[in-house]
Design a protein around this motif. Structure first.
Motif, PDB file in Angstrom:
ATOM      1  N   MET A  16       2.092  -6.833 -15.449  1.00 51.15           N
ATOM      2  CA  MET A  16       2.005  -7.260 -14.070  1.00 51.15           C
ATOM      3  C   MET A  16       3.045  -6.530 -13.208  1.00 51.15           C
ATOM      4  O   MET A  16       2.734  -6.141 -12.092  1.00 51.15           O
ATOM      5  N   THR A  17       4.239  -6.384 -13.713  1.00 50.02           N
ATOM      6  CA  THR A  17       5.287  -5.736 -12.936  1.00 50.02           C
ATOM      7  C   THR A  17       4.945  -4.272 -12.665  1.00 50.02           C
ATOM      8  O   THR A  17       5.125  -3.782 -11.547  1.00 50.02           O
ATOM      9  N   GLY A  18       4.447  -3.596 -13.661  1.00 50.72           N
ATOM     10  CA  GLY A  18       4.064  -2.191 -13.494  1.00 50.72           C
ATOM     11  C   GLY A  18       2.964  -2.027 -12.468  1.00 50.72           C
ATOM     12  O   GLY A  18       3.006  -1.116 -11.625  1.00 50.72           O
ATOM     13  N   LEU A  19       1.969  -2.890 -12.521  1.00 50.45           N
ATOM     14  CA  LEU A  19       0.888  -2.830 -11.537  1.00 50.45           C
ATOM     15  C   LEU A  19       1.386  -3.158 -10.135  1.00 50.45           C
ATOM     16  O   LEU A  19       0.916  -2.580  -9.144  1.00 50.45           O
ATOM     17  N   ALA A  20       2.352  -4.061 -10.037  1.00 53.25           N
ATOM     18  CA  ALA A  20       2.927  -4.393  -8.733  1.00 53.25           C
ATOM     19  C   ALA A  20       3.661  -3.184  -8.151  1.00 53.25           C
ATOM     20  O   ALA A  20       3.560  -2.914  -6.948  1.00 53.25           O
ATOM     21  N   PHE A  21       4.391  -2.442  -8.984  1.00 51.79           N
ATOM     22  CA  PHE A  21       5.082  -1.252  -8.496  1.00 51.79           C
ATOM     23  C   PHE A  21       4.094  -0.184  -8.031  1.00 51.79           C
ATOM     24  O   PHE A  21       4.318   0.485  -7.025  1.00 51.79           O
ATOM     25  N   ILE A  22       3.007  -0.025  -8.750  1.00 52.72           N
ATOM     26  CA  ILE A  22       1.994   0.940  -8.337  1.00 52.72           C
ATOM     27  C   ILE A  22       1.376   0.516  -7.007  1.00 52.72           C
ATOM     28  O   ILE A  22       1.169   1.344  -6.112  1.00 52.72           O
ATOM     29  N   ALA A  23       1.098  -0.768  -6.848  1.00 53.61           N
ATOM     30  CA  ALA A  23       0.548  -1.274  -5.581  1.00 53.61           C
ATOM     31  C   ALA A  23       1.542  -1.076  -4.436  1.00 53.61           C
ATOM     32  O   ALA A  23       1.147  -0.685  -3.325  1.00 53.61           O
ATOM     33  N   ILE A  24       2.816  -1.305  -4.686  1.00 51.08           N
ATOM     34  CA  ILE A  24       3.840  -1.093  -3.658  1.00 51.08           C
ATOM     35  C   ILE A  24       3.897   0.382  -3.270  1.00 51.08           C
ATOM     36  O   ILE A  24       4.016   0.718  -2.088  1.00 51.08           O
ATOM     37  N   GLY A  25       3.790   1.252  -4.243  1.00 54.07           N
ATOM     38  CA  GLY A  25       3.790   2.690  -3.956  1.00 54.07           C
ATOM     39  C   GLY A  25       2.628   3.090  -3.064  1.00 54.07           C
ATOM     40  O   GLY A  25       2.793   3.863  -2.118  1.00 54.07           O
ATOM     41  N   ILE A  26       1.459   2.562  -3.345  1.00 53.95           N
ATOM     42  CA  ILE A  26       0.280   2.862  -2.519  1.00 53.95           C
ATOM     43  C   ILE A  26       0.459   2.316  -1.106  1.00 53.95           C
ATOM     44  O   ILE A  26       0.154   2.996  -0.118  1.00 53.95           O
ATOM     45  N   LEU A  27       0.975   1.111  -1.000  1.00 53.41           N
ATOM     46  CA  LEU A  27       1.193   0.520   0.322  1.00 53.41           C
ATOM     47  C   LEU A  27       2.228   1.301   1.132  1.00 53.41           C
ATOM     48  O   LEU A  27       2.072   1.480   2.345  1.00 53.41           O
ATOM     49  N   ILE A  28       3.269   1.772   0.483  1.00 50.38           N
ATOM     50  CA  ILE A  28       4.292   2.549   1.187  1.00 50.38           C
ATOM     51  C   ILE A  28       3.721   3.886   1.657  1.00 50.38           C
ATOM     52  O   ILE A  28       4.056   4.363   2.733  1.00 50.38           O
ATOM     53  N   LYS A  29       2.863   4.476   0.846  1.00 48.61           N
ATOM     54  CA  LYS A  29       2.229   5.739   1.258  1.00 48.61           C
ATOM     55  C   LYS A  29       1.382   5.522   2.514  1.00 48.61           C
ATOM     56  O   LYS A  29       1.385   6.344   3.422  1.00 48.61           O
ATOM     57  N   LEU A  30       0.683   4.395   2.572  1.00 53.25           N
ATOM     58  CA  LEU A  30      -0.178   4.108   3.716  1.00 53.25           C
ATOM     59  C   LEU A  30       0.599   3.572   4.919  1.00 53.25           C
ATOM     60  O   LEU A  30       0.252   3.859   6.066  1.00 53.25           O
ATOM     61  N   PHE A  31       1.627   2.775   4.670  1.00 50.36           N
ATOM     62  CA  PHE A  31       2.411   2.129   5.732  1.00 50.36           C
ATOM     63  C   PHE A  31       3.906   2.386   5.497  1.00 50.36           C
ATOM     64  O   PHE A  31       4.596   1.566   4.897  1.00 50.36           O
ATOM     65  N   PRO A  32       4.445   3.507   5.986  1.00 49.96           N
ATOM     66  CA  PRO A  32       5.860   3.833   5.742  1.00 49.96           C
ATOM     67  C   PRO A  32       6.829   2.797   6.305  1.00 49.96           C
ATOM     68  O   PRO A  32       7.975   2.735   5.872  1.00 49.96           O
ATOM     69  N   ASN A  33       6.399   1.976   7.258  1.00 50.31           N
ATOM     70  CA  ASN A  33       7.283   0.953   7.825  1.00 50.31           C
ATOM     71  C   ASN A  33       7.722  -0.074   6.786  1.00 50.31           C
ATOM     72  O   ASN A  33       8.657  -0.832   7.041  1.00 50.31           O
ATOM     73  N   LEU A  34       7.065  -0.127   5.648  1.00 52.55           N
ATOM     74  CA  LEU A  34       7.441  -1.080   4.598  1.00 52.55           C
ATOM     75  C   LEU A  34       8.730  -0.682   3.881  1.00 52.55           C
ATOM     76  O   LEU A  34       9.332  -1.503   3.196  1.00 52.55           O
ATOM     77  N   LEU A  35       9.146   0.560   4.042  1.00 56.46           N
ATOM     78  CA  LEU A  35      10.399   0.995   3.422  1.00 56.46           C
ATOM     79  C   LEU A  35      11.571   0.280   4.072  1.00 56.46           C
ATOM     80  O   LEU A  35      11.632   0.141   5.292  1.00 56.46           O
ATOM     81  N   ALA A  36      12.496  -0.149   3.263  1.00 54.98           N
ATOM     82  CA  ALA A  36      13.672  -0.852   3.782  1.00 54.98           C
ATOM     83  C   ALA A  36      14.499   0.092   4.645  1.00 54.98           C
ATOM     84  O   ALA A  36      14.801   1.218   4.264  1.00 54.98           O
ATOM     85  N   GLY A  37      14.842  -0.363   5.827  1.00 53.74           N
ATOM     86  CA  GLY A  37      15.663   0.411   6.730  1.00 53.74           C
ATOM     87  C   GLY A  37      14.910   1.407   7.581  1.00 53.74           C
ATOM     88  O   GLY A  37      15.490   2.072   8.431  1.00 53.74           O
ATOM     89  N   TYR A  38      13.611   1.545   7.377  1.00 43.77           N
ATOM     90  CA  TYR A  38      12.826   2.524   8.128  1.00 43.77           C
ATOM     91  C   TYR A  38      12.813   2.193   9.618  1.00 43.77           C
ATOM     92  O   TYR A  38      12.876   3.095  10.454  1.00 43.77           O
ATOM     93  N   ASN A  39      12.749   0.922   9.946  1.00 45.93           N
ATOM     94  CA  ASN A  39      12.727   0.522  11.357  1.00 45.93           C
ATOM     95  C   ASN A  39      14.058   0.761  12.050  1.00 45.93           C
ATOM     96  O   ASN A  39      14.116   0.801  13.280  1.00 45.93           O
ATOM     97  N   GLN A  40      15.133   0.908  11.293  1.00 42.23           N
ATOM     98  CA  GLN A  40      16.455   1.144  11.870  1.00 42.23           C
ATOM     99  C   GLN A  40      16.709   2.623  12.162  1.00 42.23           C
ATOM    100  O   GLN A  40      17.706   2.949  12.790  1.00 42.23           O
TER     101      GLN A  40
END
Length: 98
Positions: free
Chosen positions: A1-25
């Motif tokens: 489950m953890t591995g799949l969650a990391f892969i999903a987070i990677g895909i989401l970050i590729k599509l929505f860079p605003n999800l990166l911590a500190g990106y809005n700053q």
């Protein structure tokens, strides 16, 4: 489950860079630098590698009949991945557009 969650987070970050911590700053120039230098792609690759290593470590731990080893692998991968993202991610925002 953890591995799949990391892969999903990677895909989401590729599509929505605003999800990166500190990106809005970041300033507008730093945001443009980070996108043109490939920060979302770098984060996508790192998160997907973390997910794949965790999945492979899970199967390797059970293949070696040491299921307790998978927890240690998870923690190690998360800590090393976080350091890689922080150290190398800064270079994507600071360097001028390539």
């Amino acid at each position: 489950m953890t591995g799949l969650a990391f892969i999903a987070i990677g895909i989401l970050i590729k599509l929505f860079p605003n999800l990166l911590a500190g990106y809005n700053q970041l300033s507008q120039r730093e945001r443009e630098n980070s996108i043109s230098n490939g920060l979302p792609t770098f984060a996508f690759i790192v998160f997907c590698l973390m997910g794949l290593i965790i999945i492979a470590g899970y199967f390797a731990a059970f293949g070696l009949n040491k299921p307790d080893l998978s927890g240690s692998i998870n923690i190690s991968v998360v800590l090393i991945g976080a350091v890689v993202l922080i150290v190398f991610g800064k270079k994507f925002t600071d360097s001028p557009v390539r």
